[in-house]
Design a protein around this motif. Structure first.
Motif, PDB file in Angstrom:
ATOM      1  N   VAL A 169       0.769  -1.231  -0.024  1.00  0.00           N
ATOM      2  CA  VAL A 169       0.107  -0.341  -0.206  1.00  0.00           C
ATOM      3  C   VAL A 169       0.837   1.273  -0.144  1.00  0.00           C
ATOM      4  O   VAL A 169       1.681   1.347   0.803  1.00  0.00           O
ATOM      5  CB  VAL A 169      -0.872  -0.007   1.132  1.00  0.00           C
ATOM      6  CG1 VAL A 169      -1.824   1.334   1.238  1.00  0.00           C
ATOM      7  CG2 VAL A 169      -1.643  -1.200   1.402  1.00  0.00           C
ATOM      8  N   LEU A 170       0.872   2.134  -1.148  1.00  0.00           N
ATOM      9  CA  LEU A 170       1.688   3.277  -1.141  1.00  0.00           C
ATOM     10  C   LEU A 170       1.245   4.296  -0.118  1.00  0.00           C
ATOM     11  O   LEU A 170      -0.039   4.284   0.515  1.00  0.00           O
ATOM     12  CB  LEU A 170       1.916   3.861  -2.473  1.00  0.00           C
ATOM     13  CG  LEU A 170       2.519   3.046  -3.568  1.00  0.00           C
ATOM     14  CD1 LEU A 170       2.091   1.864  -3.725  1.00  0.00           C
ATOM     15  CD2 LEU A 170       2.928   3.958  -4.920  1.00  0.00           C
ATOM     16  N   THR A 182      -5.843   1.346   6.221  1.00  0.00           N
ATOM     17  CA  THR A 182      -6.463   1.088   5.273  1.00  0.00           C
ATOM     18  C   THR A 182      -7.117  -0.372   5.484  1.00  0.00           C
ATOM     19  O   THR A 182      -8.339  -0.720   5.052  1.00  0.00           O
ATOM     20  CB  THR A 182      -6.029   0.970   4.039  1.00  0.00           C
ATOM     21  OG1 THR A 182      -4.854   0.201   3.900  1.00  0.00           O
ATOM     22  CG2 THR A 182      -5.700   2.432   3.289  1.00  0.00           C
ATOM     23  N   GLN A 183      -6.435  -1.329   6.457  1.00  0.00           N
ATOM     24  CA  GLN A 183      -6.752  -2.368   6.793  1.00  0.00           C
ATOM     25  C   GLN A 183      -7.941  -2.461   7.578  1.00  0.00           C
ATOM     26  O   GLN A 183      -8.759  -3.149   7.504  1.00  0.00           O
ATOM     27  CB  GLN A 183      -5.597  -3.197   7.333  1.00  0.00           C
ATOM     28  CG  GLN A 183      -5.912  -4.669   7.902  1.00  0.00           C
ATOM     29  CD  GLN A 183      -4.925  -5.196   8.797  1.00  0.00           C
ATOM     30  OE1 GLN A 183      -3.674  -5.292   8.244  1.00  0.00           O
ATOM     31  NE2 GLN A 183      -5.185  -5.798   9.894  1.00  0.00           N
ATOM     32  N   ILE A 184      -7.928  -1.470   8.576  1.00  0.00           N
ATOM     33  CA  ILE A 184      -8.926  -1.261   9.460  1.00  0.00           C
ATOM     34  C   ILE A 184     -10.315  -0.868   8.785  1.00  0.00           C
ATOM     35  O   ILE A 184     -11.338  -1.413   9.093  1.00  0.00           O
ATOM     36  CB  ILE A 184      -8.596  -0.175  10.602  1.00  0.00           C
ATOM     37  CG1 ILE A 184      -7.484  -0.747  11.396  1.00  0.00           C
ATOM     38  CG2 ILE A 184      -9.705   0.177  11.452  1.00  0.00           C
ATOM     39  CD1 ILE A 184      -6.767   0.340  12.173  1.00  0.00           C
ATOM     40  N   ALA A 191      -9.535   5.704   8.999  1.00  0.00           N
ATOM     41  CA  ALA A 191      -8.964   5.612  10.115  1.00  0.00           C
ATOM     42  C   ALA A 191      -7.632   6.489  10.060  1.00  0.00           C
ATOM     43  O   ALA A 191      -7.134   6.557   9.032  1.00  0.00           O
ATOM     44  CB  ALA A 191      -8.447   4.351  10.386  1.00  0.00           C
ATOM     45  N   GLU A 192      -7.069   7.069  11.251  1.00  0.00           N
ATOM     46  CA  GLU A 192      -5.903   8.034  11.172  1.00  0.00           C
ATOM     47  C   GLU A 192      -5.355   7.614  12.469  1.00  0.00           C
ATOM     48  O   GLU A 192      -5.758   7.516  13.514  1.00  0.00           O
ATOM     49  CB  GLU A 192      -6.114   9.224  10.600  1.00  0.00           C
ATOM     50  CG  GLU A 192      -6.792  10.056  11.811  1.00  0.00           C
ATOM     51  CD  GLU A 192      -7.233  11.521  11.763  1.00  0.00           C
ATOM     52  OE1 GLU A 192      -6.348  12.124  10.876  1.00  0.00           O
ATOM     53  OE2 GLU A 192      -8.127  12.078  12.001  1.00  0.00           O
ATOM     54  N   GLU A 242      -0.879  -0.438  18.891  1.00  0.00           N
ATOM     55  CA  GLU A 242      -0.719  -1.826  18.919  1.00  0.00           C
ATOM     56  C   GLU A 242      -1.846  -2.710  18.979  1.00  0.00           C
ATOM     57  O   GLU A 242      -1.773  -4.083  18.810  1.00  0.00           O
ATOM     58  CB  GLU A 242       0.184  -1.862  20.148  1.00  0.00           C
ATOM     59  CG  GLU A 242      -0.365  -1.685  21.529  1.00  0.00           C
ATOM     60  CD  GLU A 242      -0.046  -0.083  21.904  1.00  0.00           C
ATOM     61  OE1 GLU A 242      -0.151   0.045  23.276  1.00  0.00           O
ATOM     62  OE2 GLU A 242       0.065   0.664  21.226  1.00  0.00           O
ATOM     63  N   ASP A 243      -3.166  -2.088  19.192  1.00  0.00           N
ATOM     64  CA  ASP A 243      -4.207  -2.896  19.332  1.00  0.00           C
ATOM     65  C   ASP A 243      -5.095  -2.909  18.098  1.00  0.00           C
ATOM     66  O   ASP A 243      -6.289  -3.080  18.009  1.00  0.00           O
ATOM     67  CB  ASP A 243      -4.981  -2.665  20.345  1.00  0.00           C
ATOM     68  CG  ASP A 243      -4.515  -2.825  21.838  1.00  0.00           C
ATOM     69  OD1 ASP A 243      -3.773  -3.727  21.956  1.00  0.00           O
ATOM     70  OD2 ASP A 243      -4.744  -2.087  22.807  1.00  0.00           O
ATOM     71  N   TYR A 244      -4.543  -2.349  16.838  1.00  0.00           N
ATOM     72  CA  TYR A 244      -5.458  -2.280  15.570  1.00  0.00           C
ATOM     73  C   TYR A 244      -5.800  -3.757  15.052  1.00  0.00           C
ATOM     74  O   TYR A 244      -6.935  -3.652  14.327  1.00  0.00           O
ATOM     75  CB  TYR A 244      -4.475  -1.563  14.558  1.00  0.00           C
ATOM     76  CG  TYR A 244      -3.362  -2.509  13.841  1.00  0.00           C
ATOM     77  CD1 TYR A 244      -3.717  -3.281  12.598  1.00  0.00           C
ATOM     78  CD2 TYR A 244      -2.127  -2.869  14.334  1.00  0.00           C
ATOM     79  CE1 TYR A 244      -2.805  -4.055  11.994  1.00  0.00           C
ATOM     80  CE2 TYR A 244      -1.096  -3.578  13.630  1.00  0.00           C
ATOM     81  CZ  TYR A 244      -1.379  -4.211  12.439  1.00  0.00           C
ATOM     82  OH  TYR A 244      -0.759  -5.014  11.791  1.00  0.00           O
ATOM     83  N   GLU A 245      -5.272  -4.824  15.299  1.00  0.00           N
ATOM     84  CA  GLU A 245      -5.793  -5.921  14.799  1.00  0.00           C
ATOM     85  C   GLU A 245      -7.305  -6.159  15.296  1.00  0.00           C
ATOM     86  O   GLU A 245      -7.699  -5.951  16.432  1.00  0.00           O
ATOM     87  CB  GLU A 245      -5.168  -7.172  15.247  1.00  0.00           C
ATOM     88  CG  GLU A 245      -3.611  -7.387  14.549  1.00  0.00           C
ATOM     89  CD  GLU A 245      -3.634  -7.682  13.183  1.00  0.00           C
ATOM     90  OE1 GLU A 245      -4.584  -8.109  12.505  1.00  0.00           O
ATOM     91  OE2 GLU A 245      -2.577  -7.780  12.582  1.00  0.00           O
ATOM     92  N   ASN A 246      -8.242  -6.387  14.294  1.00  0.00           N
ATOM     93  CA  ASN A 246      -9.475  -6.606  14.731  1.00  0.00           C
ATOM     94  C   ASN A 246     -10.308  -5.374  15.070  1.00  0.00           C
ATOM     95  O   ASN A 246     -11.539  -5.486  15.357  1.00  0.00           O
ATOM     96  CB  ASN A 246      -9.697  -8.003  15.677  1.00  0.00           C
ATOM     97  CG  ASN A 246      -9.467  -9.075  15.319  1.00  0.00           C
ATOM     98  OD1 ASN A 246      -9.680  -9.530  14.046  1.00  0.00           O
ATOM     99  ND2 ASN A 246      -8.639  -9.782  15.897  1.00  0.00           N
ATOM    100  N   PHE A 247      -9.788  -4.254  15.171  1.00  0.00           N
ATOM    101  CA  PHE A 247     -10.380  -2.909  15.541  1.00  0.00           C
ATOM    102  C   PHE A 247     -11.423  -2.522  14.639  1.00  0.00           C
ATOM    103  O   PHE A 247     -12.633  -2.116  14.884  1.00  0.00           O
ATOM    104  CB  PHE A 247      -9.186  -1.710  15.566  1.00  0.00           C
ATOM    105  CG  PHE A 247      -9.623  -0.604  15.957  1.00  0.00           C
ATOM    106  CD1 PHE A 247     -10.738  -0.424  17.171  1.00  0.00           C
ATOM    107  CD2 PHE A 247      -9.408   0.725  15.186  1.00  0.00           C
ATOM    108  CE1 PHE A 247     -11.221   0.699  17.680  1.00  0.00           C
ATOM    109  CE2 PHE A 247      -9.989   1.973  15.604  1.00  0.00           C
ATOM    110  CZ  PHE A 247     -10.885   1.890  16.725  1.00  0.00           C
ATOM    111  N   GLY A 248     -11.152  -2.774  13.056  1.00  0.00           N
ATOM    112  CA  GLY A 248     -12.341  -2.593  12.346  1.00  0.00           C
ATOM    113  C   GLY A 248     -13.594  -3.391  12.453  1.00  0.00           C
ATOM    114  O   GLY A 248     -14.719  -2.927  12.377  1.00  0.00           O
TER     115      GLY A 248
END
Length: 305
Positions: A95-96, A221-223, A243-244, A274-280
């Motif tokens: 992802v650029l 972008t993943q979130i 998300a930012e 550090e808790d971004y996994e599964n946040f979306g």
């Protein structure tokens, strides 16, 4: 091994700009490249709204087929056009760094029409729904085609304005003087970001392209795409997400609207980076529990009509 990396792209001016940007970055790293341009169904079929075509990834499908068929090695996409589930055998390689995520309104004379009855053009259900939520007295008409075509259609019709992604216009130096940023409109998930995909077993291309990855843009972008996927919304559904990273936290804002804009669920949440996994997904579950299930069910019914 050293080989020429064949870069697949749509043949619109914006898509070619994006492909040549990736090409220059790879060339700067010492890789040989070749641009392979193809026309997608989304560029050919211009007389129907996107949601009526019923095809997931209408702007990416042709390049997926070319990649799986061995005609290209990598493909460059506007990330907001890419389905959340990539075809089997194709993986996200980079992802650029993201450009502006904002939507802008391009208008003809002035914005006084915002307070009166008016006609605004967009091919996006997300933009349509959020616009009607804010301006229920307006009429929204469909607008299809590449950036150049849409700008020309705005001039050729008696519409008051049309909505565009700021990044797309800026990239090819086509931002009209008559425009205003829609700071209140939540963008499409991954809007403003470019993604490069490759075949999962092509270690050479994946290694080369991974050098272009911007970690912060990748995380955000993943979130956003996780939020979209968890709501079961394709890129045609009226779903916005942004998300930012602010300091040590990730700030997220999401929206889900009915197609007519009369119903709207707005989500704002923060979490440590550090808790971004599964946040979306967590944000999406919050939206669903706040009435999102009913709205999504109605959207599916409306799109089948």
């Amino acid at each position: 091994m050293n080989k020429t990396i064949r870069i697949g792209t749509r043949d619109s001016e914006l898509a070619l700009w994006q492909a040549h940007t990736v090409e220059r970055k790879l060339n700067d790293l010492g890789f040989a490249t070749e641009i392979v341009a193809v026309k997608s169904q989304g560029d050919i079929i211009l007389d129907k709204p996107l949601y009526e075509l019923g095809i997931t990834g209408i702007f990416t499908k042709t390049l997926d087929i070319a990649m799986l068929g061995g005609q290209i090695d990598i493909a460059v996409h506007s990330m907001k056009d890419v389905p959340t589930a990539l075809p089997k055998g194709i993986v996200q390689a980079a992802v650029l760094k993201r450009a502006s995520e904002k939507d802008i309104l391009v208008f003809k004379d002035n914005t006084v029409f915002l307070h009166h009855s008016a006609t605004v053009a967009t091919g996006s259900l997300r933009r349509q729904a959020q616009w009607l939520n804010r301006y229920p007295h307006h009429n929204v008409v469909d607008l299809r085609g590449n950036v150049n075509t849409r700008l020309q259609k705005l001039q050729d019709n008696d519409w008051n304005g049309a909505i565009f992604a700021q990044a797309g216009l800026e990239r090819i130096n086509l931002t009209p003087e008559n425009h205003v940023a829609l700071d209140w409109m939540i963008p499409a998930p991954a809007q403003g970001a470019m993604v490069v995909v490759a075949m999962e077993h092509d270690a050479f291309c994946i290694d080369a392209v991974s050098k272009l990855n911007h970690t912060e843009s990748e995380i955000c972008t993943q979130i956003e795409r996780e939020f979209l996927r968890a709501l079961e919304g394709g890129c045609t559904a009226p779903i916005g997400a942004y998300a930012e990273i602010v300091g040590k936290d990730i700030r997220f804002e999401g929206v889900l609207c009915s197609i007519d804009g009369q119903q709207k669920i707005h989500i704002e949440k923060s979490t440590p980076v550090e808790d971004y996994e599964n946040f979306g997904r967590q944000c999406a579950e919050n939206a669903l529990q706040s009435g999102g299930y009913e709205i999504m069910e109605q959207i599916r019914k409306d799109l089948k009509k």
